[in-house]
Design an enzyme around this catalytic site. Structure first.
Site, PDB file in Angstrom:
ATOM      1  N   SER A 123       0.980   1.804  -6.633  1.00 36.77           N
ATOM      2  CA  SER A 123       0.105   2.988  -6.650  1.00 36.77           C
ATOM      3  C   SER A 123       0.913   4.280  -6.727  1.00 36.77           C
ATOM      4  O   SER A 123       0.681   5.239  -5.988  1.00 36.77           O
ATOM      5  CB  SER A 123      -0.814   2.996  -5.425  1.00 36.77           C
ATOM      6  OG  SER A 123      -1.669   1.886  -5.426  1.00 36.77           O
TER       7      SER A 123
ATOM      8  N   SER B  59       0.845  -1.191   0.000  1.00 36.27           N
ATOM      9  CA  SER B  59       0.000   0.000   0.000  1.00 36.27           C
ATOM     10  C   SER B  59       0.879   1.239   0.000  1.00 36.27           C
ATOM     11  O   SER B  59       1.891   1.295   0.702  1.00 36.27           O
ATOM     12  CB  SER B  59      -0.905   0.016   1.230  1.00 36.27           C
ATOM     13  OG  SER B  59      -1.602   1.251   1.314  1.00 36.27           O
ATOM     14  N   SER B  60       0.468   2.230  -0.788  1.00 38.68           N
ATOM     15  CA  SER B  60       1.192   3.504  -0.800  1.00 38.68           C
ATOM     16  C   SER B  60       0.790   4.380   0.374  1.00 38.68           C
ATOM     17  O   SER B  60       1.418   5.414   0.626  1.00 38.68           O
ATOM     18  CB  SER B  60       0.907   4.246  -2.108  1.00 38.68           C
ATOM     19  OG  SER B  60      -0.472   4.607  -2.185  1.00 38.68           O
ATOM     20  N   GLN B  61      -0.253   4.009   1.114  1.00 38.51           N
ATOM     21  CA  GLN B  61      -0.779   4.884   2.158  1.00 38.51           C
ATOM     22  C   GLN B  61       0.223   5.102   3.292  1.00 38.51           C
ATOM     23  O   GLN B  61       0.290   6.195   3.868  1.00 38.51           O
ATOM     24  CB  GLN B  61      -2.093   4.320   2.697  1.00 38.51           C
ATOM     25  CG  GLN B  61      -3.200   4.343   1.657  1.00 38.51           C
ATOM     26  CD  GLN B  61      -4.511   3.768   2.183  1.00 38.51           C
ATOM     27  OE1 GLN B  61      -4.653   3.531   3.370  1.00 38.51           O
ATOM     28  NE2 GLN B  61      -5.449   3.556   1.287  1.00 38.51           N
TER      29      GLN B  61
ATOM     30  N   ASP C 116      -8.503   0.516  -7.026  1.00 43.49           N
ATOM     31  CA  ASP C 116      -9.874   0.932  -6.734  1.00 43.49           C
ATOM     32  C   ASP C 116     -10.753   0.890  -7.978  1.00 43.49           C
ATOM     33  O   ASP C 116     -11.983   0.837  -7.874  1.00 43.49           O
ATOM     34  CB  ASP C 116      -9.896   2.351  -6.149  1.00 43.49           C
ATOM     35  CG  ASP C 116      -9.421   2.373  -4.704  1.00 43.49           C
ATOM     36  OD1 ASP C 116      -9.397   1.306  -4.076  1.00 43.49           O
ATOM     37  OD2 ASP C 116      -9.072   3.455  -4.218  1.00 43.49           O
TER      38      ASP C 116
ATOM     39  N   LYS D 268     -18.176   4.717   3.061  1.00 46.48           N
ATOM     40  CA  LYS D 268     -16.749   4.952   3.332  1.00 46.48           C
ATOM     41  C   LYS D 268     -16.193   6.071   2.467  1.00 46.48           C
ATOM     42  O   LYS D 268     -15.392   6.890   2.929  1.00 46.48           O
ATOM     43  CB  LYS D 268     -15.942   3.674   3.108  1.00 46.48           C
ATOM     44  CG  LYS D 268     -14.448   3.901   3.277  1.00 46.48           C
ATOM     45  CD  LYS D 268     -13.635   2.642   3.274  1.00 46.48           C
ATOM     46  CE  LYS D 268     -12.162   2.986   3.539  1.00 46.48           C
ATOM     47  NZ  LYS D 268     -11.310   1.797   3.584  1.00 46.48           N
TER      48      LYS D 268
ATOM     49  N   LYS E 234      -7.432  -5.224   0.249  1.00 45.07           N
ATOM     50  CA  LYS E 234      -8.380  -4.114   0.235  1.00 45.07           C
ATOM     51  C   LYS E 234      -9.493  -4.396   1.253  1.00 45.07           C
ATOM     52  O   LYS E 234      -9.380  -5.265   2.095  1.00 45.07           O
ATOM     53  CB  LYS E 234      -8.935  -3.924  -1.181  1.00 45.07           C
ATOM     54  CG  LYS E 234      -7.881  -3.445  -2.175  1.00 45.07           C
ATOM     55  CD  LYS E 234      -7.330  -2.098  -1.774  1.00 45.07           C
ATOM     56  CE  LYS E 234      -6.250  -1.592  -2.695  1.00 45.07           C
ATOM     57  NZ  LYS E 234      -5.723  -0.272  -2.256  1.00 45.07           N
TER      58      LYS E 234
END
Length: 270
Positions: A37, A10-12, A152, A253, A179
């Site tokens: 991402s 994840s890039s988050q 997404d 969300k 996800k």
């Protein structure tokens, strides 16, 4: 200081660091061992720069962040969300007509790729500044697309593929495991209930969606996943009977008014 960051899942995590580290007392140096991402990391860097951050990206291998005393306030325009818009844009090409306003066609957002895919499908589409207009298109054609940097978008692309003639190939199934649901598994399971065959090749990281008749009269689950709920709404448009979507409230969300906007569009056919 210096840190090695694995942004492969994840890039988050990386985005959080990039927002925080300009406030560190000294310069920071991030070495990226893996990254996915990329467009979202680019967005984070550009937004931080808008508010005075000094971040230097070297081909997503190394990133240097200089310390700043504080972020500077500014007037900032928040562009429309391509991830949420994608369901409506695809729905227009499948089921009627959709007019979606407020989108930046030069955006760094990965999910603006929906435009590229629809072009490849042969969809009736018009772009007028920040407005995207799609109209129902007969004989949409199967497509190939690498969604590694746009996980997404994957569920809506799968719904589009179900309405195309032939077998579509989407790359990037490994990005779907972590996800809100395991999206690869969720797509195969729920689309299968509606008569659409989905093959997942985990070794080659691809999903094959075989377009065909979509059968309703079934209850499907969004698996508590907002993107799945939106994709199942798109699937319903050409189903031969109504479908019931469980966990439909999961859209809250990212898009609390999704069903309100969806119903308004169905009533107006726009």
């Amino acid at each position: 200081g210096e840190a090695t960051v694995d942004a492969g899942k994840s890039s988050q995590f990386l985005s959080g660091l990039l927002i925080a580290l300009p406030k560190a007392s000294k310069s920071s140096h991030l070495v990226l061992s893996a990254i996915n991402s990329r467009p979202y990391v680019e967005m984070t860097i550009e937004i931080a720069k808008q508010f005075g951050g000094e971040i230097y990206n070297f081909d997503f291998k190394e990133i240097y962040i200089k310390p700043i005393a504080h972020y500077e306030g500014c007037s900032y325009y928040v562009e429309g969300d391509w991830s949420s818009a994608a369901a409506h844009i695809a729905a227009g090409a499948i089921g009627g007509k959709a007019v979606v306003n407020g989108l930046n066609c030069n955006s760094l957002q990965a999910d603006k790729a929906i435009i590229e895919v629809l072009r490849n499908c042969g969809a009736n589409m018009e772009i007028d500044g920040s407005t995207i207009i799609t109209c129902k298109t007969q004989n949409l054609q199967a497509f190939e697309f690498d969604a590694t940097d746009a996980p997404d978008l994957f569920p809506v692309l799968a719904a589009l593929a179900a309405n195309c003639e032939g077998t579509s190939e989407i790359i990037g199934t490994q990005r779907l495991i972590h996800k809100e649901s395991n999206r690869a598994q969720s797509i195969a399971e729920e689309f299968g209930k509606m008569g659409i065959n989905v093959d997942i090749d985990t070794y080659d990281n691809i999903m094959l969606i075989h377009g065909g008749a979509i059968h309703g009269g079934v209850t499907v689950s969004a698996h508590h996943d907002h993107r799945m709920a939106m994709a199942l709404a798109v699937m319903s448009l050409n189903a031969d009977a109504p479908i019931t979507i469980e966990d439909a409230e999961s859209v809250a969300k990212s898009y609390p008014d999704f069903w309100k906007d969806w119903n308004n569009a169905l009533n107006k056919n726009v």
